[in-house]
Design an enzyme around this catalytic site. Structure first.
Site, mmCIF file in Angstrom:
data_model
loop_
_atom_site.group_PDB
_atom_site.id
_atom_site.type_symbol
_atom_site.label_atom_id
_atom_site.label_comp_id
_atom_site.label_asym_id
_atom_site.label_seq_id
_atom_site.Cartn_x
_atom_site.Cartn_y
_atom_site.Cartn_z
ATOM 1 C CE LYS A 106 7.192 -0.185 1.448
ATOM 2 N NZ LYS A 106 7.571 0.717 2.290
HETATM 3 C C1 LIG Z 1 8.808 0.904 3.369
HETATM 4 C C2 LIG Z 1 9.380 2.217 3.625
HETATM 5 C C3 LIG Z 1 10.587 2.224 4.302
HETATM 6 C C4 LIG Z 1 11.349 1.041 4.535
HETATM 7 O O1 LIG Z 1 11.685 0.406 3.520
HETATM 8 P P1 LIG Z 1 12.338 -0.919 3.966
HETATM 9 O O2 LIG Z 1 12.564 -1.813 2.767
HETATM 10 O O3 LIG Z 1 11.036 -1.938 4.462
HETATM 11 O O4 LIG Z 1 13.343 -1.269 4.767
HETATM 12 C C5 LIG Z 1 11.072 3.527 4.550
HETATM 13 N N1 LIG Z 1 10.504 4.618 4.139
HETATM 14 C C6 LIG Z 1 9.218 4.593 3.347
HETATM 15 C C7 LIG Z 1 8.581 5.690 3.129
HETATM 16 C C8 LIG Z 1 8.573 3.424 3.225
HETATM 17 O O5 LIG Z 1 7.238 3.465 2.505
#
Ligand SMILES: *Cc1c(COP(=O)(O)O)cnc(C)c1O
Length: 431
Positions: A106
């Protein structure tokens, strides 16, 4: 390039507008009006580009209201960490998108958004307030990305005692323009408070108010860069076959950006939507019916999503053509037991410690692998040290915290406790 609402393709706005609004007025999600194809020579010479040059080549077609030289700077300030493609075993590769400051993928979207907002704020002399609710991971990426951004104040609301100590430290130790608010309530209370603030005219009169949750298109678009960088590195390693992308999925932002990378012309065979027990998308692919449900708690908690917010955007990118979706996307749910088993297997056989979310991806890749021998790139979404309890349970090892996390554990918590009643937040925002 204009952006339209998933619910009204006539309504179109600039990138800047979509970035500041987040959600379209009709509650739809902003999507690009069309998918601009990348140049042929870019695809041919993919392995010769740097990460940031590749990023600029992709993003300049989507972000046409920032001059190229500024956009290049934004991308450079966003991608300050490596995103290596690591060979795991046979045709399995891990794309490690977790070497950013908060150790999860993210960071890429949050940092691009922060840098783009900072650009627009500086060029218009606007004061901006960002308010966001978090159940853990989003808050840390946003806090880090916006720390000390000029002219931007950030309020992060998190539910008291419902996030991990590490997550709390990653939100509350910054100070300066990052205001961490510990809400006496649940994540739903936090979201309700944010909604109240966003529609509070007295607050809006004082400042430009926006939110930075994951439905913002400015967080989604830059994620195309790392998916494509995975393809580039595969070519660098001398592998010409077309890969499939295995994407650990919750709100489906990561998956949707992978689909976008294919739409603009990069060679990707199929996508595997790897979910935990919250199998909303796999169920949809099987039954053709979309049934959101209350979320179930799992070991891969950042993917505990019962109503994936990017579903609408994903459908839109296929013009709701169910047949085409089913050809391109394979849904694979992975249980809690399978998560633990995969962490154990990868550790014992490849000496590799996977975080629980990446383990969902690797376990799904293994199922897909039975019928496919093309290269499989799994997005490794988080560093295993962020989930020491699950790692301990799976392989009985106390995983060492990286220095960056160890350091913040010793910093004081600077959050402010607030009630789940809007009046107090209102006072804070107008004072
Ligand atoms: C947010 C997140 C996901 C999921 O990603 P999306 O874009 O919401 O499908 C997977 N793994 C981690 C570690 C995350 O922080």
């Amino acid at each position: 390039m204009k952006y339209t609402s998933t619910r009204d393709h006539e309504h179109s706005v600039s990138f800047e507008h979509a970035l500041f609004r987040g959600l379209a007025p009709d509650q739809g999600l902003y999507v690009p009006e069309y998918f601009p194809k990348v140049a042929k020579n870019l695809k041919q010479d993919l392995e010769k580009l740097s990460l940031t040059d590749l990023g600029l080549a992709i993003m300049q077609n989507f972000v046409t209201d920032i001059p190229t030289e500024h956009l290049a700077g934004i991308i450079q300030r966003t991608l300050t960490f490596p995103i290596p493609l690591v060979h795991l075993h046979h045709n399995l590769y891990l794309l490690e998108v977790f070497h950013g400051p908060t150790l999860a993928f993210k960071d890429v979207g949050a940092r691009f958004m922060a840098n783009a907002l900072t650009y627009f704020a500086a060029h218009s002399n606007k004061k901006i307030t960002i308010i966001v609710a978090t159940s853990g991971d989003t808050g840390s990426a946003i806090a880090h990305a916006f720390h000390q951004a000029p002219n931007i104040n950030v309020y992060i609301l998190y539910p008291s005692k419902k996030i991990t100590l590490l997550q709390e430290k990653q939100i509350t130790t910054f100070g300066d323009n990052i205001h961490a608010l510990e809400v006496d309530g649940t994540f739903d209370d936090c979201q309700r408070l944010v909604k109240s603030a966003l529609t509070d005219q007295r607050v809006r009169d004082k400042t430009i108010l926006t939110t930075s949750n994951s439905i913002n298109i400015s967080r989604l678009l830059p994620q195309m860069i790392y998916h494509t960088w995975g393809l580039a590195q595969l070519k660098q390693q001398g592998i010409a076959a077309t890969p499939s992308l295995i994407v650990p999925s919750g709100n489906l932002g990561n998956l949707t950006s992978a689909v976008y990378a294919k739409r603009v012309g990069f060679a990707i065979k199929q996508f595997v939507a790897a979910t935990n027990a919250n199998a909303i998308l796999p169920d949809f692919l099987e039954t053709h019916e979309f049934h959101p449900k209350p979320s179930i708690a799992t070991f891969a908690n950042a993917m505990d999503v019962g109503n994936p917010s990017n579903f609408e955007r994903l459908m839109d990118s296929y013009a709701h053509d169910q047949q085409r979706i089913a050809q391109e996307i394979i849904g694979t749910p992975i249980s809690n037991d399978e998560i633990l088993a995969e962490i154990k297997y990868s550790y014992e056989n490849y000496n590799f410690i996977l975080d629980p979310h990446t383990a969902v991806g690797v376990a799904a890749a293994r199922k897909y692998q039975i019928h496919h021998d093309n290269p499989l790139i799994i997005t490794a979404t988080a560093h295993p040290a962020k989930f020491p309890e699950v790692i301990k349970l799976a392989i009985n090892i106390d995983i060492e915290l990286p220095d960056s996390l160890q350091r913040i554990l010793n910093l004081p918590n600077r959050s402010l406790k607030i009630s789940n009643d809007y009046a107090q937040l209102h006072q804070l925002l107008i004072s």
